[in-house]
Design an enzyme around this catalytic site. Structure first.
Site, PDB file in Angstrom:
ATOM      1  N   HIS A 146      -1.790 -53.954  39.582  1.00 31.76           N
ATOM      2  CA  HIS A 146      -3.300 -54.090  40.141  1.00 31.76           C
ATOM      3  C   HIS A 146      -3.571 -54.472  38.236  1.00 31.76           C
ATOM      4  O   HIS A 146      -5.125 -55.273  38.309  1.00 31.76           O
ATOM      5  CB  HIS A 146      -4.287 -52.743  40.610  1.00 31.76           C
ATOM      6  N   ASP A 190       4.375 -52.459  48.756  1.00 23.26           N
ATOM      7  CA  ASP A 190       3.050 -51.608  47.969  1.00 23.26           C
ATOM      8  C   ASP A 190       1.914 -51.695  49.815  1.00 23.26           C
ATOM      9  O   ASP A 190       1.711 -52.708  49.975  1.00 23.26           O
ATOM     10  CB  ASP A 190       2.527 -51.828  47.216  1.00 23.26           C
ATOM     11  N   HIS A 244      -0.864 -51.783  48.800  1.00 25.34           N
ATOM     12  CA  HIS A 244      -2.040 -52.830  48.806  1.00 25.34           C
ATOM     13  C   HIS A 244      -1.541 -54.228  47.984  1.00 25.34           C
ATOM     14  O   HIS A 244      -0.267 -53.985  47.112  1.00 25.34           O
ATOM     15  CB  HIS A 244      -2.997 -51.701  47.077  1.00 25.34           C
TER      16      HIS A 244
END
Length: 294
Positions: free
Chosen positions: A16, A51, A53
């Site tokens: 991220h 993942d 996300h």
């Protein structure tokens, strides 16, 4: 069997972080830095993200280039980080080279593989990467405190096994995972898969044995919850992505150019990491104050 070069870093996978911004428990994007190093050797690098996300930081870094293809399967809709729609396919020279599979809650092993394998196969056929970076976030497992998928270790590791089967040099990374005992289970099992070394389902006695009660077993059972993803919704995502990949004009080539220097020099490696740098070696920043040494 094809030659396999596999490197594992379970503490990596912080997908991220942005160039100038920490995000989602990630303050430095080790994946982007690793891919930049791989691009010094390989014409094309594929990034795969399982993942729960969306791998937004990696996608953003390479959104406008065809030298890195990003492929992320993730929960989409009222869920962090809120990006990763299937229409986000890249820009400029990178148009078509960002691949997103937005999913709903409750993904099972079988439905995940119905999506992952045909798309992954098509990517390898069309893009022909010289290296693969695989982010194995364990928050897509059943019972995760933040995730909402229903994968077992078998379903999660099947992705690892399938990527490995292509025999392309692969960097395997960790990522998210918020039910810690299941994170340990997952990456232990996936290490065994990568090494082709079967391990027992019975967890051996260790200092943290009680964390794995009440069954003290390696493998997980899926939770009795609904899979919100329908056959029709999954088929639509699969068809849209395969069409996107079909429209690409083959594997992009790279012109001959001078290779940038390595990120770390031999001198850097020779320095004792336990010795604090002296004041003379420290770079001062104009926005900070320092004690002057007379």
């Amino acid at each position: 069997a094809p030659r396999r070069d596999i490197c594992i870093n379970w503490s990596g996978g912080l997908h991220h972080a942005k160039k100038s911004e920490a995000s989602g428990f990630c303050y430095i994007n080790d994946i982007v830095l690793a891919i930049l190093e791989l691009l010094k050797v390989h014409a094309r690098v594929l990034y795969v993200d399982i993942d729960v996300h969306h791998g937004d930081g990696v996608e953003e870094a390479f959104y406008c280039t065809d030298r890195v293809m990003t492929f992320s399967l993730h929960k989409y809709g009222d869920f962090f980080p809120g990006t990763g729609h299937s229409s986000d396919i890249g820009a400029k020279e990178g148009t078509g080279f960002s691949v997103n599979a937005p999913l709903n809650s409750g993904m099972t092993d079988a439905t995940y593989q119905e999506l992952f394998k045909p798309i992954m196969q098509k990517i390898m056929d069309v893009y022909q990467p010289g290296a693969v970076v695989l982010q194995c976030g364990a928050d897509s497992l059943t019972g995760d405190r933040l995730g909402c998928f229903n994968l077992t270790l078998h379903g999660h590791a099947e992705c690892v096994k399938f990527v490995k089967s292509f025999g392309v040099p692969t960097l395997v990374l960790g990522g998210g995972g918020y039910t810690i005992r299941n994170v340990a289970r997952c990456w232990a099992y996936e290490t065994s898969v990568l090494l082709d070394q079967p391990i027992s389902n019975d967890i051996p006695f260790n200092d943290y044995y009680e964390y794995y009660s009440p069954d003290y077993e390696l493998h997980l059972q899926p939770e009795p919850k609904d899979n919100v993803n329908t056959n029709a919704s999954l088929a639509a995502v699969r068809t849209e992505i395969l069409t996107q990949l079909q429209d690409l004009q083959g594997a992009p080539s790279v012109q001959m150019q001078q290779v940038p220097p390595p990120a770390f020099s031999v001198k850097d490696r020779e320095q004792d990491i336990d010795v604090r740098p002296s004041a003379q070696d420290r770079k001062e920043h104009e926005a900070e104050f320092y004690d002057k040494v007379d």
